[in-house]
Design a protein around this motif. Structure first.
Motif, PDB file in Angstrom:
ATOM      1  N   ASP A   1      17.473  29.866  18.011  1.00  0.00           N
ATOM      2  CA  ASP A   1      16.851  31.105  18.509  1.00  0.00           C
ATOM      3  C   ASP A   1      16.321  32.005  17.385  1.00  0.00           C
ATOM      4  O   ASP A   1      15.670  33.010  17.650  1.00  0.00           O
ATOM      5  N   GLN A   2      16.580  31.646  16.128  1.00  0.00           N
ATOM      6  CA  GLN A   2      15.995  32.385  15.012  1.00  0.00           C
ATOM      7  C   GLN A   2      14.600  31.856  14.666  1.00  0.00           C
ATOM      8  O   GLN A   2      13.906  32.429  13.833  1.00  0.00           O
ATOM      9  N   ASP A   3      14.211  30.737  15.271  1.00  0.00           N
ATOM     10  CA  ASP A   3      12.876  30.181  15.001  1.00  0.00           C
ATOM     11  C   ASP A   3      11.811  31.004  15.712  1.00  0.00           C
ATOM     12  O   ASP A   3      12.071  31.601  16.769  1.00  0.00           O
ATOM     13  N   LEU A   4      10.618  30.983  15.140  1.00  0.00           N
ATOM     14  CA  LEU A   4       9.515  31.696  15.795  1.00  0.00           C
ATOM     15  C   LEU A   4       9.125  30.982  17.087  1.00  0.00           C
ATOM     16  O   LEU A   4       9.037  29.749  17.127  1.00  0.00           O
ATOM     17  N   ALA A   5       8.875  31.778  18.119  1.00  0.00           N
ATOM     18  CA  ALA A   5       8.368  31.249  19.381  1.00  0.00           C
ATOM     19  C   ALA A   5       6.880  31.548  19.497  1.00  0.00           C
ATOM     20  O   ALA A   5       6.113  30.762  20.047  1.00  0.00           O
ATOM     21  N   SER A   6       6.475  32.719  18.969  1.00  0.00           N
ATOM     22  CA  SER A   6       5.102  33.148  19.205  1.00  0.00           C
ATOM     23  C   SER A   6       4.608  34.054  18.085  1.00  0.00           C
ATOM     24  O   SER A   6       5.402  34.718  17.403  1.00  0.00           O
ATOM     25  N   ILE A   7       3.307  34.047  17.904  1.00  0.00           N
ATOM     26  CA  ILE A   7       2.652  35.073  17.088  1.00  0.00           C
ATOM     27  C   ILE A   7       1.632  35.747  18.009  1.00  0.00           C
ATOM     28  O   ILE A   7       0.735  35.083  18.530  1.00  0.00           O
ATOM     29  N   LEU A   8       1.808  37.033  18.236  1.00  0.00           N
ATOM     30  CA  LEU A   8       0.892  37.776  19.100  1.00  0.00           C
ATOM     31  C   LEU A   8       0.094  38.728  18.218  1.00  0.00           C
ATOM     32  O   LEU A   8       0.676  39.535  17.506  1.00  0.00           O
ATOM     33  N   TYR A   9      -1.219  38.625  18.286  1.00  0.00           N
ATOM     34  CA  TYR A   9      -2.038  39.474  17.422  1.00  0.00           C
ATOM     35  C   TYR A   9      -2.275  40.848  18.038  1.00  0.00           C
ATOM     36  O   TYR A   9      -2.450  40.979  19.249  1.00  0.00           O
ATOM     37  N   THR A  10      -2.252  41.847  17.177  1.00  0.00           N
ATOM     38  CA  THR A  10      -2.491  43.219  17.615  1.00  0.00           C
ATOM     39  C   THR A  10      -3.396  43.884  16.588  1.00  0.00           C
ATOM     40  O   THR A  10      -3.475  43.436  15.446  1.00  0.00           O
TER      41      THR A  10
ATOM     42  N   VAL B   1       1.959  17.531  16.049  1.00  0.00           N
ATOM     43  CA  VAL B   1       2.419  18.923  16.096  1.00  0.00           C
ATOM     44  C   VAL B   1       3.928  18.960  15.822  1.00  0.00           C
ATOM     45  O   VAL B   1       4.696  18.274  16.484  1.00  0.00           O
ATOM     46  N   GLN B   2       4.324  19.740  14.826  1.00  0.00           N
ATOM     47  CA  GLN B   2       5.716  19.756  14.390  1.00  0.00           C
ATOM     48  C   GLN B   2       6.351  21.134  14.527  1.00  0.00           C
ATOM     49  O   GLN B   2       5.652  22.133  14.687  1.00  0.00           O
ATOM     50  N   HIS B   3       7.654  21.119  14.400  1.00  0.00           N
ATOM     51  CA  HIS B   3       8.444  22.338  14.437  1.00  0.00           C
ATOM     52  C   HIS B   3       7.855  23.399  13.492  1.00  0.00           C
ATOM     53  O   HIS B   3       7.567  23.102  12.331  1.00  0.00           O
ATOM     54  N   GLY B   4       7.665  24.615  13.998  1.00  0.00           N
ATOM     55  CA  GLY B   4       7.206  25.724  13.153  1.00  0.00           C
ATOM     56  C   GLY B   4       5.689  25.812  12.992  1.00  0.00           C
ATOM     57  O   GLY B   4       5.187  26.829  12.515  1.00  0.00           O
ATOM     58  N   GLU B   5       4.964  24.759  13.387  1.00  0.00           N
ATOM     59  CA  GLU B   5       3.499  24.832  13.270  1.00  0.00           C
ATOM     60  C   GLU B   5       2.938  25.656  14.432  1.00  0.00           C
ATOM     61  O   GLU B   5       3.567  25.816  15.461  1.00  0.00           O
ATOM     62  N   ARG B   6       1.729  26.165  14.218  1.00  0.00           N
ATOM     63  CA  ARG B   6       1.143  27.036  15.226  1.00  0.00           C
ATOM     64  C   ARG B   6       0.239  26.261  16.185  1.00  0.00           C
ATOM     65  O   ARG B   6      -0.501  25.363  15.767  1.00  0.00           O
ATOM     66  N   VAL B   7       0.306  26.655  17.455  1.00  0.00           N
ATOM     67  CA  VAL B   7      -0.590  26.111  18.479  1.00  0.00           C
ATOM     68  C   VAL B   7      -1.321  27.304  19.088  1.00  0.00           C
ATOM     69  O   VAL B   7      -0.694  28.184  19.684  1.00  0.00           O
ATOM     70  N   ALA B   8      -2.636  27.352  18.902  1.00  0.00           N
ATOM     71  CA  ALA B   8      -3.417  28.466  19.443  1.00  0.00           C
ATOM     72  C   ALA B   8      -3.760  28.191  20.901  1.00  0.00           C
ATOM     73  O   ALA B   8      -4.038  27.050  21.275  1.00  0.00           O
ATOM     74  N   ILE B   9      -3.713  29.238  21.720  1.00  0.00           N
ATOM     75  CA  ILE B   9      -4.077  29.117  23.129  1.00  0.00           C
ATOM     76  C   ILE B   9      -5.252  30.069  23.345  1.00  0.00           C
ATOM     77  O   ILE B   9      -5.061  31.291  23.422  1.00  0.00           O
ATOM     78  N   TYR B  10      -6.448  29.511  23.384  1.00  0.00           N
ATOM     79  CA  TYR B  10      -7.671  30.331  23.497  1.00  0.00           C
ATOM     80  C   TYR B  10      -8.301  29.960  24.828  1.00  0.00           C
ATOM     81  O   TYR B  10      -9.218  29.149  24.896  1.00  0.00           O
ATOM     82  N   ALA B  11      -7.743  30.498  25.880  1.00  0.00           N
ATOM     83  CA  ALA B  11      -8.129  30.004  27.200  1.00  0.00           C
ATOM     84  C   ALA B  11      -7.986  31.087  28.256  1.00  0.00           C
ATOM     85  O   ALA B  11      -7.221  32.031  28.111  1.00  0.00           O
ATOM     86  N   GLU B  12      -8.745  30.875  29.313  1.00  0.00           N
ATOM     87  CA  GLU B  12      -8.661  31.726  30.496  1.00  0.00           C
ATOM     88  C   GLU B  12      -7.291  31.546  31.148  1.00  0.00           C
ATOM     89  O   GLU B  12      -6.655  30.514  30.971  1.00  0.00           O
TER      90      GLU B  12
ATOM     91  N   GLY C   1       8.791  22.724  19.550  1.00  0.00           N
ATOM     92  CA  GLY C   1       9.363  23.542  18.484  1.00  0.00           C
ATOM     93  C   GLY C   1       8.282  24.310  17.739  1.00  0.00           C
ATOM     94  O   GLY C   1       8.537  24.882  16.677  1.00  0.00           O
ATOM     95  N   ALA C   2       7.071  24.320  18.291  1.00  0.00           N
ATOM     96  CA  ALA C   2       5.946  24.990  17.637  1.00  0.00           C
ATOM     97  C   ALA C   2       5.886  26.459  18.057  1.00  0.00           C
ATOM     98  O   ALA C   2       6.666  26.918  18.889  1.00  0.00           O
ATOM     99  N   VAL C   3       4.962  27.181  17.461  1.00  0.00           N
ATOM    100  CA  VAL C   3       4.813  28.621  17.670  1.00  0.00           C
ATOM    101  C   VAL C   3       3.496  28.835  18.416  1.00  0.00           C
ATOM    102  O   VAL C   3       2.433  28.518  17.881  1.00  0.00           O
ATOM    103  N   PHE C   4       3.557  29.330  19.639  1.00  0.00           N
ATOM    104  CA  PHE C   4       2.285  29.505  20.346  1.00  0.00           C
ATOM    105  C   PHE C   4       1.645  30.828  19.969  1.00  0.00           C
ATOM    106  O   PHE C   4       2.321  31.812  19.662  1.00  0.00           O
ATOM    107  N   MET C   5       0.326  30.810  19.994  1.00  0.00           N
ATOM    108  CA  MET C   5      -0.431  31.939  19.483  1.00  0.00           C
ATOM    109  C   MET C   5      -1.586  32.188  20.451  1.00  0.00           C
ATOM    110  O   MET C   5      -2.601  31.502  20.401  1.00  0.00           O
ATOM    111  N   PRO C   6      -1.401  33.101  21.404  1.00  0.00           N
ATOM    112  CA  PRO C   6      -2.454  33.319  22.390  1.00  0.00           C
ATOM    113  C   PRO C   6      -3.612  34.111  21.775  1.00  0.00           C
ATOM    114  O   PRO C   6      -3.392  35.013  20.967  1.00  0.00           O
ATOM    115  N   ILE C   7      -4.820  33.737  22.128  1.00  0.00           N
ATOM    116  CA  ILE C   7      -6.003  34.460  21.659  1.00  0.00           C
ATOM    117  C   ILE C   7      -6.793  34.875  22.892  1.00  0.00           C
ATOM    118  O   ILE C   7      -7.094  34.042  23.751  1.00  0.00           O
TER     119      ILE C   7
END
Lengths: 520, 100
Positions: free
Chosen positions: A171-180, A48-59, A75-81
């Motif tokens: 701080d200009q790097d992505l921290a998260s992608i939140l879907y809407t 897992v590298q800087h800027g790559e996405r990590v999905a969190i699909y969990a309770e 340095g990755a971007v978390f993505m809650p589902i």
């Protein structure tokens, strides 16, 4: 500062303080820090590298919390589902964001296995909560599941040990992608940088005056921005977060609030309605509660009065926000009496105004689209330049973008905001945005459905409920329940219609579009 | 495929007891599990862990129990110990019926 550095700061300041309580278990800050470090090391070993996405699909649970911070540590971007997400949508999200790693609850493994393509982007799936059997126990063993994806248990990954390597992140790097939900029917990934999230967090913390001795009870899903920020803010303050799996059993939540002397309770109107519906509510001693917050949908005036009567010692904050910038406004509790219908004024460190259709700034007293300027405004929608251009438009300074929310508000002379309507036809059910198009697409995927429309109708418990109106092809017949069941299998439960109506034709406007006003 | 036989505890004598689980299982299959099979809901499957029911789903289950078995579920009874598996629901319904 970066988002996860607030946790690291708290770990240095208060290593022995309790950070998290889930069920009967509790973790101190130092323990959370050690778990994050080991999981981040396990993620790094798996590339897992800087800027790559990590999905969190969990309770909701400690693994989810640790997974979020471990992703940031890499340095990755978390993505809650949202764990309510079904197979087809999960497949869409994975295809859209292309995460390389996923943390998934064991109970959701079957959905993961069905949704993941063979040899797709996901190299690793970390499985949490192994004790719970998946639906249809005896399904394929994790390691035999999807070609090209390694399945590893959370505990196994932690047991590998080691510490994570430093990853240069700014701080200009992505921290998260939140879907809407988007009005086109395709979910949109809101891209948020560390700066965006830290700015929002600091503003909210400052007006709520959260403290390190606070005990925050969070029964909101962490896949939902409002829930997620309870952890982010609580950990930044050094407070303790009591994380509930859900709000399915309100009495159980009340007992824990009483026993743990909870001081902060964030809720949404459907949760407050469930609480106020309990006859036994006055029997609980909740004198320690000092802060109640409401967001995601407006609290009816009657509920405001009931909450104030039952918890006179607690300050009640009505708030408004959207995923694209997290939070916009809050109503100071002292103003509740005077303007119960208002969502308040802008929070610190941002500027808000109303604009007319041409984008011109309107004076106080007007009604128009709410526009927001500040460091908390998103970077745009992931891989959706057209949708981004609709929302982010040039601001007053060169190179600056401001957020056009699509929400119509009225502003009084003192700057207080009152919600009027949405510019599009998005439905708000249980505080979550529901795209009618997304519901209609699912309805039309059912054999024999010729045409479908979804609209929002007022509902005492949900805020708005989804109503489906269907035209069936000749020779087909369904019951309302069959339609609802089809939807429940394909989408999150808050999106599924509560009401179903069968008609011969859908009403049309002069231009041939479906006239939704006539369907509500 | 046959419904799975109940495991563990001895089978209670009254045929009625078997039908509590059967009726609740049928209700869940009809309303919440599209294309799901009876074996997806074992007697001890937690509805919440296995994503069969969420908060709204439990409210619907409570309404179903009240309508089907003709009693009122009190606030204090809305806990996972009473509602979060077929076996628990069965024991809960039996207890409610036995109550004076």
């Amino acid at each position: 500062m970066l988002l996860h550095e607030f946790l690291e700061q708290t770990i240095r300041k208060r290593p022995e303080a309790v950070a998290l309580i889930c069920g009967e278990r509790r973790w101190r800050y130092a323990e959370i820090g050690a778990l994050v470090e080991r999981l981040a090391a396990a993620m790094q070993r798996r590339g897992v590298q800087h800027g790559e996405r990590v999905a969190i699909y969990a309770e909701n649970g400690v693994e989810t919390v640790v997974g979020i911070y471990a992703a940031l540590r890499c340095g990755a971007v978390f993505m809650p589902i949202n764990p309510l997400t079904k197979k087809d949508k999960l497949a869409y999200l994975v295809d859209d964001a292309r995460p390389v790693c996923m943390l998934a609850s064991a109970s959701l493994l079957r959905v993961v296995q069905e949704a993941l393509p063979a040899n797709g982007p996901l190299r690793t799936c970390i499985v949490s909560g192994g004790a719970a059997p998946a639906v249809g126990a005896g399904g394929p063993a994790p390691e035999a599941a999807v070609p090209g994806t390694e399945f590893v248990r959370f505990e196994t990954a932690l047991a590998e040990g080691g510490t994570a390597l430093p990853v240069p992140t700014i701080d200009q790097d992505l921290a998260s992608i939140l879907y809407t939900s988007g009005s086109t029917g395709e979910p949109k990934g809101v891209m948020l940088t560390h700066l965006n999230m830290v700015t929002a967090m600091q503003s909210v913390r400052s007006y709520l005056e959260l403290q390190d001795e606070d005990m925050i009870l969070c029964a909101l899903p962490l896949a939902f921005g409002y829930g997620l920020y309870q952890i982010l803010m609580g950990f930044a303050c050094g407070a303790c977060v009591v994380l509930e799996r859900s709000f399915a059993f309100p009495v159980q939540v009340l007992e824990r609030m009483q026993r743990l002397h909870v001081t902060v309770f964030p809720g949404v109107p459907s949760m407050f309605a469930a609480l106020l519906g309990l006859e036994t509510l006055p029997q609980y001693d909740l004198a320690s509660l000092r802060l109640i917050t409401n967001a995601a949908a407006a609290l009816p005036e009657r509920q405001i009065q009931e909450l104030r009567r039952l918890f006179p010692q607690a300050r009640l904050f009505s708030m408004y926000g959207l995923t694209e910038c997290k939070r916009v406004s809050y109503l100071p509790p002292e103003e509740l009496e005077r303007r119960p219908q208002s969502v308040g004024r802008g929070m610190p460190n941002q500027e808000v105004w109303l604009a007319d259709a041409a984008g011109r700034c309107l004076p106080p007293g007007s009604t128009g689209e709410l526009v927001i300027r500040g460091s908390h405004v998103m970077r745009g929608y992931w891989r959706k330049p057209e949708e981004t251009a609709e929302r982010l438009k040039p601001g007053p300074l060169p190179g600056e973008m401001v957020l056009h929310t699509g929400d119509i508000f009225r502003m009084d002379e003192e700057g207080y905001l009152y919600f009027v309507a949405r510019k599009d036809d998005i439905i708000k059910s249980q505080g979550e945005k529901v795209s009618p198009r997304e519901v209609e697409n699912v309805l039309c995927s059912l054999d024999g459905v010729q045409e479908a429309a979804a609209v929002g109708v007022p509902d005492a418990l949900l805020g708005e409920a989804v109503k489906a109106i269907l035209v069936l092809k000749p020779g087909y017949a369904y019951t309302a329940r069959e339609i609802v069941k089809h939807c429940l299998a394909k989408m999150e439960s808050f999106m599924a219609p509560k009401y179903v109506e069968f008609v011969r034709d859908l009403p049309r406007t002069n231009t041939g579009k479906i006239d939704k006003k006539g369907l509500r | 495929m046959n419904a799975p036989a109940s495991k563990g505890t001895p089978r209670p004598g009254a045929a009625d007891d078997g039908s509590i689980k059967h009726r609740v299982r049928t209700y869940l299959l009809d309303n919440f599990l599209m294309g799901g099979a009876a074996e997806d809901i074992q007697d001890d499957t937690s509805f919440i862990d296995s994503q069969i029911l969420d908060s709204t789903g439990f409210l619907e289950l409570i309404s179903f129990l009240e309508e089907t078995f003709g009693f009122h579920v009190e606030d204090a009874e809305m806990v996972p110990e009473n509602l979060d598996s077929l076996r628990r629901v069965e024991a809960f319904v039996q207890g409610k019926r036995a109550a004076p």
